[in-house]
Design a protein around this motif. Structure first.
Motif, short mmCIF file in Angstrom:
data_model
loop_
_atom_site.label_atom_id
_atom_site.label_comp_id
_atom_site.label_asym_id
_atom_site.label_seq_id
_atom_site.Cartn_x
_atom_site.Cartn_y
_atom_site.Cartn_z
N ASN A 56 0.84 -1.20 0.00
CA ASN A 56 0.00 0.00 0.00
C ASN A 56 0.87 1.25 0.00
N ALA A 57 1.97 1.21 0.76
CA ALA A 57 2.90 2.35 0.79
C ALA A 57 3.54 2.55 -0.58
N ILE A 58 3.89 1.43 -1.23
CA ILE A 58 4.50 1.52 -2.56
C ILE A 58 3.49 2.06 -3.58
N SER A 59 2.25 1.61 -3.49
CA SER A 59 1.23 2.09 -4.43
C SER A 59 0.98 3.58 -4.23
N SER A 60 1.10 4.07 -2.98
CA SER A 60 0.96 5.51 -2.73
C SER A 60 2.05 6.29 -3.44
N LEU A 61 3.27 5.75 -3.42
CA LEU A 61 4.36 6.40 -4.14
C LEU A 61 4.09 6.44 -5.64
N MET A 62 3.54 5.35 -6.16
CA MET A 62 3.24 5.29 -7.59
C MET A 62 2.18 6.32 -7.96
N ARG A 63 1.15 6.46 -7.13
CA ARG A 63 0.07 7.42 -7.41
C ARG A 63 0.59 8.86 -7.36
N GLU A 64 1.61 9.07 -6.53
CA GLU A 64 2.18 10.41 -6.43
C GLU A 64 3.18 10.69 -7.54
N ALA A 66 6.06 9.19 -7.89
CA ALA A 66 7.44 8.98 -7.43
C ALA A 66 7.91 7.59 -7.87
N THR A 67 8.07 7.41 -9.16
CA THR A 67 8.39 6.08 -9.71
C THR A 67 9.73 5.57 -9.21
N ALA A 68 10.74 6.43 -9.19
CA ALA A 68 12.07 6.00 -8.76
C ALA A 68 12.04 5.53 -7.30
N LYS A 69 11.32 6.27 -6.45
CA LYS A 69 11.20 5.85 -5.05
C LYS A 69 10.44 4.54 -4.93
N ALA A 70 9.39 4.37 -5.75
CA ALA A 70 8.62 3.13 -5.71
C ALA A 70 9.49 1.94 -6.09
N ILE A 71 10.33 2.11 -7.11
CA ILE A 71 11.23 1.03 -7.53
C ILE A 71 12.22 0.70 -6.41
N GLU A 72 12.75 1.74 -5.76
CA GLU A 72 13.67 1.52 -4.63
C GLU A 72 12.96 0.80 -3.49
N ALA A 73 11.71 1.18 -3.24
CA ALA A 73 10.94 0.54 -2.17
C ALA A 73 10.69 -0.93 -2.48
N VAL A 108 11.42 1.63 3.66
CA VAL A 108 10.30 1.75 2.72
C VAL A 108 9.41 2.93 3.12
N GLU A 109 9.07 3.02 4.41
CA GLU A 109 8.21 4.09 4.88
C GLU A 109 8.90 5.45 4.79
N LYS A 110 10.22 5.46 4.96
CA LYS A 110 10.97 6.71 4.88
C LYS A 110 10.89 7.28 3.46
N LEU A 111 10.87 6.41 2.46
CA LEU A 111 10.71 6.88 1.09
C LEU A 111 9.36 7.55 0.90
N ARG A 112 8.37 7.07 1.63
CA ARG A 112 7.02 7.61 1.50
C ARG A 112 6.85 8.93 2.26
N PHE A 113 7.32 8.96 3.52
CA PHE A 113 7.07 10.13 4.37
C PHE A 113 8.22 11.13 4.37
#
Length: 225
Positions: A56-64, A66-73, A108-113
């Motif tokens: 869910n955290a990764i999908s939030s990054l994708m919606r925002e 932030a593709t590079a962060k999602a891939i890292e996550a 993973v959460e640090k990439l999001r927040f």
């Protein structure tokens, strides 16, 4: 004649005691197997919950966007899952390994927040080799982020501490700054599966040798100890 009956009675008593001993041993083995099965079921209950929240955290990054962060996550999550699979059969692990799992999840959460999530560790060196139930901290940290950090506009602290209490006791505590915007947790909020599973696992692993204290929704933050 009397000696014969005396020997027969003694043999009967010995045989009866042996049967009782075998029955008691079998019952104890069954209780142990049941407890192990319950613990395994609880751990399996926690793992999909953790995986769902991570995705869910990764999908939030994708919606925002932030593709590079999602891939890292995704790469971080993949590494964590490999670690979990490598130790999948263990009910208990060293605290240092549990913290490794936690660091991976927090990355993973640090990439999001980003800067909104401030993480502090206060763990004594003498605690790192202590045995703890596998993934015992992870659901508590999830709750701290979900009910505390994620409900804030400004940065919030998440602090994990560990210390020895005597020779054979370990105290773990997870603290988070309070939510903002009027949303507050209280003692009646079970925080979903995380807190319930943690309580049940502790009861089955350490029936009369554990304590779980929850101070939730205070003005200065929440702490689970």
């Amino acid at each position: 004649f009397y000696l014969y009956w005396l020997v027969l009675a003694a043999g009967y008593v010995v045989d009866l005691n042996e049967q009782k001993r075998r029955t008691a041993l079998r019952e104890e083995q069954l209780r142990t197997q049941l407890a192990q099965a319950e613990l395994a079921a609880l751990k399996q209950q926690v793992q999909p919950h953790f995986l769902f929240n991570s995705l869910n955290a990764i999908s939030s990054l994708m919606r925002e966007g932030a593709t590079a962060k999602a891939i890292e996550a995704i790469a971080l999550l993949s590494g964590l899952l490999r670690q979990l699979m490598a130790n999948g059969g263990r009910q208990e692990i060293e605290l240092r390994r549990e913290l490794d799992y936690l660091q991976c999840y927090l990355a993973v959460e640090k990439l999001r927040f980003e800067e909104r999530l401030l993480v502090e560790f206060d763990v004594g060196e003498d605690c790192l080799d202590a045995s703890v139930p596998t993934l015992i901290l992870q659901p508590l940290v999830e709750n701290a982020i979900k009910h505390g950090i994620a409900q804030r506009r400004s940065a919030g602290r998440l602090r994990l501490s560990a210390r020895r209490l005597g020779a054979d006791r370990l105290q773990l505590a997870v603290f988070n700054d309070p939510a903002e915007g009027g949303r507050r947790s209280d003692a009646h909020d079970n925080h979903g599966i995380g807190l319930q599973a943690t309580r049940a696992r502790l009861e089955r692993t350490y029936p009369d040798r554990h304590r779980l204290d929850c101070q939730l929704g205070g003005e200065t933050g929440s702490t689970v100890t």
